[in-house]
Write an enzyme that holds these catalytic residues in place. Structure first.
Site, mmCIF file in Angstrom:
data_model
loop_
_atom_site.group_PDB
_atom_site.id
_atom_site.type_symbol
_atom_site.label_atom_id
_atom_site.label_comp_id
_atom_site.label_asym_id
_atom_site.label_seq_id
_atom_site.Cartn_x
_atom_site.Cartn_y
_atom_site.Cartn_z
ATOM 1 N N HIS A 203 -0.697 5.310 -0.908
ATOM 2 C CA HIS A 203 0.390 5.584 0.034
ATOM 3 C C HIS A 203 -0.126 5.886 1.441
ATOM 4 O O HIS A 203 0.649 5.898 2.401
ATOM 5 C CB HIS A 203 1.224 6.762 -0.472
ATOM 6 C CG HIS A 203 2.631 6.762 0.023
ATOM 7 N ND1 HIS A 203 3.155 5.774 0.833
ATOM 8 C CD2 HIS A 203 3.650 7.650 -0.167
ATOM 9 C CE1 HIS A 203 4.416 6.041 1.110
ATOM 10 N NE2 HIS A 203 4.740 7.183 0.526
ATOM 11 N N ASP B 278 3.287 1.642 2.493
ATOM 12 C CA ASP B 278 4.546 2.394 2.460
ATOM 13 C C ASP B 278 5.354 2.012 1.227
ATOM 14 O O ASP B 278 5.146 0.948 0.619
ATOM 15 C CB ASP B 278 5.374 2.115 3.717
ATOM 16 C CG ASP B 278 4.712 2.657 4.979
ATOM 17 O OD1 ASP B 278 3.958 3.644 4.857
ATOM 18 O OD2 ASP B 278 4.937 2.092 6.064
#
Length: 409
Positions: free
Chosen positions: A380, A384
């Protein structure tokens, strides 16, 4: 004439190894290219062959020692007894016969004197079982490459050879084995553990899920699999479709194919796809290089070759290095859903799962379709949530309409 046995070169990134097991002792006869010992690296187990016919003159290292590339492991006295490498072990090494509580004679396990000749093709782990149990590998049929006997087949034959013909009528005898057994982790297993923990400690790992209707791929495969195999000499499986589908998605979402290096993002404009393969030593991930430039048949051939050589411990180290994205198929073991862990420094790994028929709504009607859950674990820090979800949607679309892959749309 004395010839040294040395640690072979094992790739640029590997400078040392652990001595796994000697298959010969001092004085034993060996034939040229016969495996004399195993070395464990953090990638693969390497079999070290005898450089000449002769006999083991000296052994310089013991099992468990760490050795550097080029180090001397031992020496062979050339020209002495190479053709007699199948000599019987001393009778003192034969294991004691096990009593069997049965009214009729029980089948007797072969003694250690009945060692399999070098002509028997068997994995080192299978030979190890045979040596420790006195199993005659010449009586075991192998199903591996070129009839190679695997460890599992050796264990099954050993259990069969020592099984009583009639179960005792009295209460079962408690096993003599210890309740616990402590063994040293192999270098490969230690490296797997370290890398998995590194992935957890370094990456901000999340997993997103989707499901795919495999009807399109399965129909296409059923229709063309025979002609495909006749033309290309390799079976048409599912993995090639997944590799193609992932590459198409990676081109649209380059962050999933990138990696973080310090404070920089490194975007990869090539697609080296790692394909996880489970072996009895642990998980290895050989890499299909420049997979975007390969045809479906070439991808399937490469994956098949990797799978066979991984199980036979014949992969080369450079085939395990690098990779920009990984695909892992837990479905072959029956897994319905899982969260695959990243293969650092990669930013994404796709988890495939078992194809299972389930009722789904199609145009307002309930139909039974072959469905598979897909899982994308991603870093992450770089990828995204929108990109991760979009990636899985693209993979799903490509698989549900496989003609898209052929038309590149």
């Amino acid at each position: 004439m004395s010839i040294q046995i040395q640690v072979p070169a094992m790739g640029e990134s590997v400078t040392e190894a652990t001595v796994g097991r000697w298959f010969k002792k001092e004085g034993d006869a060996v034939a040229r290219d016969e495996t004399v010992l195993e070395l464990e690296t953090d990638k693969v187990t390497v079999e070290v062959p005898a450089p000449a016919d002769g006999s083991i003159e000296s052994i310089a290292v013991k099992e468990g020692d760490t050795v550097q590339v080029g180090a001397v492991l031992g020496a062979i006295a050339e020209g002495q007894g190479g053709a007699t490498s199948n000599a019987k072990a001393p009778k003192s090494e034969a294991p004691a016969a096990r009593p069997v509580a049965a009214p009729s004679p029980a089948p007797q396990a072969p003694t250690a004197e009945a060692k399999a000749p070098a002509s028997v093709v068997a994995m080192p782990s299978a030979r190890r079982v045979a040596e420790e149990s006195g199993l005659d590998l010449a009586r075991v049929s192998g199903t591996g490459k070129d009839g190679r006997i695997t460890k599992l087949e050796s264990l099954a034959a050993q259990r069969s050879a020592t099984k009583p013909s009639i179960a005792p009528a009295t209460a079962p005898v408690r096993p003599n084995a210890a309740r616990e057994e402590r063994v040293a982790m192999s270098r490969l297993r230690r490296t797997i553990a370290l890398r998995l923990k590194e992935a957890q400690n370094t990456a901000a790992q999340l997993t997103t899920f989707n499901e795919v209707d495999m009807t399109g791929v399965m129909t296409l495969r059923t229709e063309y699999k025979d002609n495909f195999e006749k033309k290309h000499g390799v079976r048409l499986g599912f993995m090639g479709f997944f590799v193609k589908a992932c590459i198409a998605a990676l081109k649209e979402l380059p962050n999933v194919n990138g990696e973080i290096e310090g404070d920089d993002i490194v975007y990869k404009n090539y697609y080296d796809i790692g394909v996880a393969v489970s072996t009895e030593r642990g998980l290895v991930v050989p890499v299909v290089r420049d997979a975007d430039a390969l045809s479906l048949a070439q991808i399937e051939a490469k994956i098949h070759d990797y799978g066979v050589r991984a199980r036979d411990n014949k992969l080369k180290l450079d085939e395990l290095l690098g990779g920009t994205f990984t695909i892992s198929n837990g479905g072959v073991f029956g897994s319905l859903m899982s969260t695959p862990i990243l293969n650092p420094p990669q930013s994404g790994v796709l988890g495939m799962h078992k194809i299972q028929e389930r009722p789904v709504a199609i145009d307002g009607k309930v139909e039974i379709r072959p469905m598979m859950y897909l899982a994308l674990s991603y870093d992450h820090r770089l990828v995204d949530g929108r990109e991760a979800v979009t990636f899985l949607v693209r993979v799903k679309e490509n698989l549900e309409d496989p003609q898209r892959l052929l038309l590149d749309v």
